[in-house]
Design an enzyme around this catalytic site. Structure first.
Site, PDB file in Angstrom:
ATOM      1  N   ASP A  29      -6.211 -56.674 -59.255  1.00 34.69           N
ATOM      2  CA  ASP A  29      -5.032 -55.783 -59.322  1.00 34.69           C
ATOM      3  C   ASP A  29      -4.724 -55.561 -57.431  1.00 34.69           C
ATOM      4  OD1 ASP A  29      -2.977 -54.228 -60.301  1.00 34.69           O
ATOM      5  OD2 ASP A  29      -4.490 -52.462 -60.537  1.00 34.69           O
ATOM      6  N   ARG A  33       1.327 -54.095 -54.237  1.00 33.99           N
ATOM      7  CA  ARG A  33       1.017 -52.879 -53.052  1.00 33.99           C
ATOM      8  C   ARG A  33       0.709 -53.801 -52.047  1.00 33.99           C
ATOM      9  NH1 ARG A  33      -2.967 -49.613 -56.360  1.00 33.99           N
ATOM     10  NH2 ARG A  33      -2.735 -51.290 -57.978  1.00 33.99           N
ATOM     11  N   SER A  74      -1.586 -59.916 -68.402  1.00 36.99           N
ATOM     12  CA  SER A  74      -1.827 -58.923 -69.614  1.00 36.99           C
ATOM     13  C   SER A  74      -0.650 -59.099 -70.714  1.00 36.99           C
ATOM     14  CB  SER A  74      -2.152 -57.578 -69.335  1.00 36.99           C
ATOM     15  OG  SER A  74      -1.107 -56.931 -69.078  1.00 36.99           O
ATOM     16  N   ASN A  77       2.196 -57.293 -69.487  1.00 38.91           N
ATOM     17  CA  ASN A  77       2.869 -57.550 -68.257  1.00 38.91           C
ATOM     18  C   ASN A  77       4.193 -58.172 -68.518  1.00 38.91           C
ATOM     19  OD1 ASN A  77      -0.205 -58.479 -66.166  1.00 38.91           O
ATOM     20  ND2 ASN A  77       0.848 -56.573 -66.283  1.00 38.91           N
ATOM     21  N   TRP A  78       4.342 -58.211 -69.843  1.00 37.89           N
ATOM     22  CA  TRP A  78       5.688 -58.895 -70.205  1.00 37.89           C
ATOM     23  C   TRP A  78       6.636 -57.779 -70.045  1.00 37.89           C
ATOM     24  CZ3 TRP A  78       6.684 -63.587 -71.722  1.00 37.89           C
ATOM     25  CH2 TRP A  78       5.721 -64.599 -72.196  1.00 37.89           C
ATOM     26  N   ARG A  80       7.199 -56.485 -67.299  1.00 40.84           N
ATOM     27  CA  ARG A  80       7.611 -56.689 -65.605  1.00 40.84           C
ATOM     28  C   ARG A  80       8.966 -57.540 -66.004  1.00 40.84           C
ATOM     29  NH1 ARG A  80       2.512 -57.035 -62.018  1.00 40.84           N
ATOM     30  NH2 ARG A  80       1.312 -55.518 -62.869  1.00 40.84           N
ATOM     31  N   ARG A 197     -12.826 -53.882 -60.700  1.00 35.02           N
ATOM     32  CA  ARG A 197     -11.479 -53.626 -60.696  1.00 35.02           C
ATOM     33  C   ARG A 197     -10.900 -53.482 -59.197  1.00 35.02           C
ATOM     34  NH1 ARG A 197      -6.725 -51.568 -64.475  1.00 35.02           N
ATOM     35  NH2 ARG A 197      -5.216 -51.829 -63.210  1.00 35.02           N
ATOM     36  N   LEU A 204      -9.342 -49.868 -67.472  1.00 35.03           N
ATOM     37  CA  LEU A 204      -9.506 -51.091 -68.086  1.00 35.03           C
ATOM     38  C   LEU A 204      -8.211 -51.811 -68.156  1.00 35.03           C
ATOM     39  CD1 LEU A 204     -12.912 -50.636 -69.769  1.00 35.03           C
ATOM     40  CD2 LEU A 204     -12.533 -51.306 -67.385  1.00 35.03           C
ATOM     41  N   GLU A 216     -21.214 -52.713 -66.328  1.00 35.78           N
ATOM     42  CA  GLU A 216     -21.423 -51.740 -65.181  1.00 35.78           C
ATOM     43  C   GLU A 216     -20.089 -51.886 -64.543  1.00 35.78           C
ATOM     44  OE1 GLU A 216     -23.716 -49.525 -64.416  1.00 35.78           O
ATOM     45  OE2 GLU A 216     -24.987 -50.175 -66.113  1.00 35.78           O
TER      46      GLU A 216
HETATM   47  C1  IPE Z   1      -4.051 -55.298 -65.156  1.00 37.67           C
HETATM   48  O1  IPE Z   1      -3.081 -54.748 -64.019  1.00 37.67           O
HETATM   49  C2  IPE Z   1      -3.555 -56.822 -65.668  1.00 37.67           C
HETATM   50  C3  IPE Z   1      -3.841 -57.932 -64.483  1.00 37.67           C
HETATM   51  C4  IPE Z   1      -4.598 -57.412 -63.597  1.00 37.67           C
HETATM   52  C5  IPE Z   1      -3.685 -58.952 -65.065  1.00 37.67           C
HETATM   53  P1  IPE Z   1      -1.872 -54.013 -64.441  1.00 37.67           P
HETATM   54  O2  IPE Z   1      -1.299 -54.023 -62.842  1.00 37.67           O
HETATM   55  O3  IPE Z   1      -0.900 -54.588 -65.328  1.00 37.67           O
HETATM   56  O4  IPE Z   1      -2.348 -52.775 -64.886  1.00 37.67           O
HETATM   57  P2  IPE Z   1      -1.658 -51.173 -65.099  1.00 37.67           P
HETATM   58  O5  IPE Z   1      -0.490 -51.192 -65.372  1.00 37.67           O
HETATM   59  O6  IPE Z   1      -1.799 -50.564 -63.498  1.00 37.67           O
HETATM   60  O7  IPE Z   1      -2.623 -50.564 -65.792  1.00 37.67           O
HETATM   61  C1  IPE Z   2      -2.279 -57.772 -60.126  1.00 37.96           C
HETATM   62  O1  IPE Z   2      -1.362 -57.229 -59.167  1.00 37.96           O
HETATM   63  C2  IPE Z   2      -1.559 -59.024 -60.486  1.00 37.96           C
HETATM   64  C3  IPE Z   2      -0.973 -58.699 -62.227  1.00 37.96           C
HETATM   65  C4  IPE Z   2      -0.786 -57.516 -62.802  1.00 37.96           C
HETATM   66  C5  IPE Z   2      -0.417 -59.698 -62.757  1.00 37.96           C
HETATM   67  P1  IPE Z   2      -0.072 -56.209 -59.539  1.00 37.96           P
HETATM   68  O2  IPE Z   2       1.040 -57.028 -59.645  1.00 37.96           O
HETATM   69  O3  IPE Z   2      -0.443 -55.587 -60.573  1.00 37.96           O
HETATM   70  O4  IPE Z   2      -0.052 -55.458 -58.157  1.00 37.96           O
HETATM   71  P2  IPE Z   2       0.246 -53.798 -58.115  1.00 37.96           P
HETATM   72  O5  IPE Z   2      -0.844 -53.065 -59.034  1.00 37.96           O
HETATM   73  O6  IPE Z   2       1.571 -53.591 -58.564  1.00 37.96           O
HETATM   74  O7  IPE Z   2      -0.286 -53.559 -56.556  1.00 37.96           O
HETATM   75 MG    MG Z   3      -1.333 -53.519 -60.764  1.00 35.21          MG
END
Ligand code: IPE
Ligand code: IPE
Ligand code: MG
Length: 254
Positions: A29, A33, A74, A77-78, A80, A197, A204, A216
């Site tokens: 993650d 950012r 995930s 993530n759809w 987005r 993470r 999670l 852990e």
């Molecule tokens: C979790 O990260 C999914 C992946 C790393 C693929 P997200 O960025 O989607 O999770 P949330 O929205 O902060 O919970």
């Molecule tokens: C993780 O990075 C990648 C996926 C969830 C696909 P993010 O895209 O969630 O990055 P942040 O959380 O917005 O910084």
């Molecule tokens: Mg994220």
């Protein structure tokens, strides 16, 4: 496939025979950012994220880990923007296309965790090719959770077992934890010992809900594109400093 104590539970562990993890799972993650902090579009963060993945897989192989699972898209993530979803699909394709030959020759078995539902045909073909090509490898399991949700995976497993019962293959009373575990996408892979993470979030996000029961949890401040071998080693050090009890008593407490 039944669930047996993993090497780390029996203390047989990794290359040095100590409390080395069998399986590390990572919620990668912070790509967005990372990009934002540099004034780049989010897609650049995702591209750098793939480089971090490459580094991490290499580091994991290097230190003798046997199982690595990474969360890369995930089922949530759809939500987005379409352009970002497409960029993430493109990066998975590019990663598999570019690295498949090398990973296959290094004995890596690639498995994709998650549902096929909604994924475009070209991704499905590539995923099938990568899995088939590496199916006989056993030096290192690389599981890529793509279009993955822990609850969705549990529901699919329940559906499989329900149809086994409906068709008379098993009795309802034969649905045990082991059988349930074997119906999940991770069949044959030990539960993760460590769940990392990155990016400083403490949740999670629907990742390995069943399998992480006794993982852990290691939350690290680093944004995923900056992750590398030193972070992986740091997470293992943190893990080694913990006492795992699996519901029993602390050593020396009895
Ligand atoms: C979790 O990260 C999914 C992946 C790393 C693929 P997200 O960025 O989607 O999770 P949330 O929205 O902060 O919970
Ligand atoms: C993780 O990075 C990648 C996926 C969830 C696909 P993010 O895209 O969630 O990055 P942040 O959380 O917005 O910084
Ligand atoms: Mg994220």
């Amino acid at each position: 496939m039944t669930s047996v104590p993993t090497a780390s539970q029996t203390g047989e562990g990794g290359p040095d025979g100590s409390d080395f993890p069998d399986h590390i799972a990572i919620i990668m993650d912070g790509n967005g950012r990372w990009a934002k902090a540099r004034g780049f579009p989010r897609a650049v963060g995702h591209e750098r994220g793939v480089e971090a993945l490459r580094r991490t897989v290499e580091a994991a192989q290097d230190i003798g880990l046997r199982n690595l699972t990474v969360y890369s898209f995930s089922t949530e993530n759809w939500r987005r923007p379409v352009a970002e979803v497409n960029a993430l699909f493109g990066l998975l394709k590019a990663y598999v296309k570019r690295d498949l030959n090398r990973l296959a020759s290094e004995g890596v078995r690639i498995r994709i965790l998650g549902t096929r539902e909604g994924l475009p045909e070209d991704i499905l073909e590539l995923v099938d090719r990568a899995e088939a090509r590496t199916a006989k490898n056993s030096a290192f399991n690389l599981c890529i959770a793509f279009n993955y949700g822990g609850r969705e995976e549990i529901v699919r497993a329940a559906q499989k077992l329900a149809s086994d019962v409906a068709d008379g293959r098993i009795e309802a009373s034969e649905i045990t934890e082991d059988r349930f575990t074997a119906a999940l996408d991770t069949d044959g892979i030990p539960d993760p010992d460590i769940m990392i993470r990155t990016s400083g979030e403490f949740r999670l996000s629907n990742f390995l809900n069943w399998q992480a029961a006794y993982a852990e949890l290691v939350f690290m401040d680093v944004l995923w594109p900056d992750f590398g071998k030193s972070h992986l080693l740091e997470a293992i050090e943190i893990y080694r400093s913990r006492e795992r009890r699996f519901g029993g008593l602390a050593s020396g407490a009895a």
